[in-house]
Design a protein around this motif. Structure first.
Motif, PDB file in Angstrom:
ATOM      1  N   PRO A  81      45.207  50.329  30.135  1.00 45.14           N
ATOM      2  CA  PRO A  81      45.374  48.904  29.841  1.00 45.14           C
ATOM      3  C   PRO A  81      46.649  48.643  29.059  1.00 45.14           C
ATOM      4  N   SER A  82      47.247  47.508  29.314  1.00 46.32           N
ATOM      5  CA  SER A  82      48.446  47.098  28.581  1.00 46.32           C
ATOM      6  C   SER A  82      48.329  45.611  28.289  1.00 46.32           C
ATOM      7  N   ASN A  83      49.271  45.092  27.571  1.00 44.75           N
ATOM      8  CA  ASN A  83      49.215  43.683  27.187  1.00 44.75           C
ATOM      9  C   ASN A  83      49.282  42.741  28.375  1.00 44.75           C
ATOM     10  N   ASN A  84      49.805  43.174  29.493  1.00 49.36           N
ATOM     11  CA  ASN A  84      49.952  42.284  30.646  1.00 49.36           C
ATOM     12  C   ASN A  84      48.956  42.599  31.758  1.00 49.36           C
ATOM     13  N   THR A  85      47.952  43.390  31.474  1.00 46.60           N
ATOM     14  CA  THR A  85      46.991  43.776  32.498  1.00 46.60           C
ATOM     15  C   THR A  85      45.717  42.970  32.332  1.00 46.60           C
ATOM     16  N   GLU A  86      45.192  42.467  33.431  1.00 47.64           N
ATOM     17  CA  GLU A  86      43.978  41.658  33.356  1.00 47.64           C
ATOM     18  C   GLU A  86      42.745  42.536  33.282  1.00 47.64           C
ATOM     19  N   ASN A  87      41.711  42.026  32.658  1.00 48.62           N
ATOM     20  CA  ASN A  87      40.402  42.673  32.630  1.00 48.62           C
ATOM     21  C   ASN A  87      39.537  42.178  33.774  1.00 48.62           C
ATOM     22  N   CYS A  88      39.792  40.931  34.185  1.00 49.35           N
ATOM     23  CA  CYS A  88      38.955  40.365  35.233  1.00 49.35           C
ATOM     24  C   CYS A  88      39.699  39.257  35.967  1.00 49.35           C
ATOM     25  N   THR A  89      39.109  38.911  37.086  1.00 46.98           N
ATOM     26  CA  THR A  89      39.610  37.813  37.900  1.00 46.98           C
ATOM     27  C   THR A  89      38.478  36.805  38.051  1.00 46.98           C
ATOM     28  N   LEU A  90      38.782  35.562  37.727  1.00 42.74           N
ATOM     29  CA  LEU A  90      37.857  34.454  37.934  1.00 42.74           C
ATOM     30  C   LEU A  90      38.374  33.670  39.126  1.00 42.74           C
ATOM     31  N   THR A  91      37.576  33.579  40.173  1.00 43.43           N
ATOM     32  CA  THR A  91      37.966  32.801  41.341  1.00 43.43           C
ATOM     33  C   THR A  91      37.173  31.501  41.347  1.00 43.43           C
ATOM     34  N   VAL A  92      37.901  30.396  41.380  1.00 43.45           N
ATOM     35  CA  VAL A  92      37.290  29.074  41.518  1.00 43.45           C
ATOM     36  C   VAL A  92      37.360  28.746  43.006  1.00 43.45           C
ATOM     37  N   MET A  93      36.194  28.653  43.640  1.00 43.35           N
ATOM     38  CA  MET A  93      36.126  28.417  45.076  1.00 43.35           C
ATOM     39  C   MET A  93      35.723  26.970  45.331  1.00 43.35           C
ATOM     40  N   THR A  94      36.476  26.306  46.177  1.00 43.42           N
ATOM     41  CA  THR A  94      36.174  24.916  46.507  1.00 43.42           C
ATOM     42  C   THR A  94      36.298  24.704  48.007  1.00 43.42           C
ATOM     43  N   ASP A  95      35.942  23.504  48.465  1.00 39.99           N
ATOM     44  CA  ASP A  95      36.110  23.143  49.862  1.00 39.99           C
ATOM     45  C   ASP A  95      37.529  22.635  50.127  1.00 39.99           C
ATOM     46  N   TYR A  96      38.384  22.681  49.135  1.00 34.79           N
ATOM     47  CA  TYR A  96      39.779  22.237  49.250  1.00 34.79           C
ATOM     48  C   TYR A  96      40.729  23.437  49.173  1.00 34.79           C
ATOM     49  N   GLN A  97      40.687  24.151  48.088  1.00 32.09           N
ATOM     50  CA  GLN A  97      41.484  25.356  47.878  1.00 32.09           C
ATOM     51  C   GLN A  97      40.703  26.290  46.961  1.00 32.09           C
ATOM     52  N   ASN A  98      41.013  27.572  47.036  1.00 36.14           N
ATOM     53  CA  ASN A  98      40.472  28.537  46.083  1.00 36.14           C
ATOM     54  C   ASN A  98      41.599  28.955  45.149  1.00 36.14           C
ATOM     55  N   VAL A  99      41.258  29.137  43.888  1.00 35.59           N
ATOM     56  CA  VAL A  99      42.254  29.530  42.894  1.00 35.59           C
ATOM     57  C   VAL A  99      41.760  30.775  42.176  1.00 35.59           C
ATOM     58  N   GLU A 100      42.617  31.780  42.126  1.00 38.00           N
ATOM     59  CA  GLU A 100      42.301  33.025  41.439  1.00 38.00           C
ATOM     60  C   GLU A 100      43.001  33.022  40.092  1.00 38.00           C
ATOM     61  N   ILE A 101      42.233  33.255  39.024  1.00 41.65           N
ATOM     62  CA  ILE A 101      42.760  33.219  37.665  1.00 41.65           C
ATOM     63  C   ILE A 101      42.585  34.603  37.048  1.00 41.65           C
ATOM     64  N   LYS A 102      43.687  35.199  36.608  1.00 36.50           N
ATOM     65  CA  LYS A 102      43.661  36.523  35.979  1.00 36.50           C
ATOM     66  C   LYS A 102      43.462  36.351  34.475  1.00 36.50           C
ATOM     67  N   LEU A 103      42.466  37.054  33.929  1.00 38.63           N
ATOM     68  CA  LEU A 103      42.137  36.945  32.513  1.00 38.63           C
ATOM     69  C   LEU A 103      42.206  38.311  31.831  1.00 38.63           C
ATOM     70  N   ARG A 104      42.594  38.293  30.566  1.00 40.23           N
ATOM     71  CA  ARG A 104      42.561  39.508  29.741  1.00 40.23           C
ATOM     72  C   ARG A 104      41.891  39.169  28.432  1.00 40.23           C
ATOM     73  N   TYR A 105      40.853  39.912  28.088  1.00 34.55           N
ATOM     74  CA  TYR A 105      40.131  39.678  26.850  1.00 34.55           C
ATOM     75  C   TYR A 105      40.926  40.233  25.676  1.00 34.55           C
ATOM     76  N   ASP A 106      40.952  39.476  24.589  1.00 33.40           N
ATOM     77  CA  ASP A 106      41.634  39.880  23.359  1.00 33.40           C
ATOM     78  C   ASP A 106      40.601  39.894  22.232  1.00 33.40           C
ATOM     79  N   ALA A 107      40.215  41.092  21.807  1.00 30.49           N
ATOM     80  CA  ALA A 107      39.177  41.233  20.783  1.00 30.49           C
ATOM     81  C   ALA A 107      39.614  40.630  19.451  1.00 30.49           C
ATOM     82  N   GLU A 108      40.908  40.647  19.180  1.00 31.59           N
ATOM     83  CA  GLU A 108      41.410  40.087  17.919  1.00 31.59           C
ATOM     84  C   GLU A 108      41.102  38.594  17.816  1.00 31.59           C
TER      85      GLU A 108
END
Length: 124
Positions: A81-108
């Motif tokens: 893991p590094s500061n620019n690496t995601e922990n997960c991907t949240l995909t918002v799925m719709t009947d118009y477009q789908n959007v993929e959001i890259k997230l990284r958890y910060d314990a601090e």
């Protein structure tokens, strides 16, 4: 050989600890993104360190054009893991477009950084 095995076990333990994310919190980020009126938004966004203008604009577009919203969460096994690496991907799925959001958890901060997002498919 034993040192290599110990190193591999350590890497595995580190990567496994990285994926113990609260999926309910991530799901709530997605729900909040699709329900917030960003033209009236002037405060901190729950569970997110910083919410950029680009994602606000994209979510406003989805709210105006989509009638159905769904969510998918994928956690990632991170070996290095590094500061620019995601922990997960949240995909918002719709009947118009789908959007993929890259997230990284910060314990601090006990919040997520949004590393980036992208539209997955074209407007129909």
């Amino acid at each position: 050989m034993k040192n290599i095995l110990k190193l591999l076990i350590l890497i595995l333990l580190i990567s496994c600890s990285e994926i113990k994310l609260d999926k309910n919190r991530i799901l709530n980020i997605g729900k909040k993104l699709t329900q917030t009126d960003f033209s009236q938004f002037h405060s901190n966004f729950p569970d997110v360190v910083t919410l950029g203008d680009g994602l606000k604009t994209k979510m406003t577009e989805l709210q105006k054009n989509a009638s159905k919203f769904g969510f998918e969460i994928k956690t990632h096994y991170l070996i290095f893991p590094s500061n620019n690496t995601e922990n997960c991907t949240l995909t918002v799925m719709t009947d118009y477009q789908n959007v993929e959001i890259k997230l990284r958890y910060d314990a601090e901060f006990d919040k997520f950084h949004i590393i980036g997002f992208m539209t997955l498919n074209k407007i129909k």
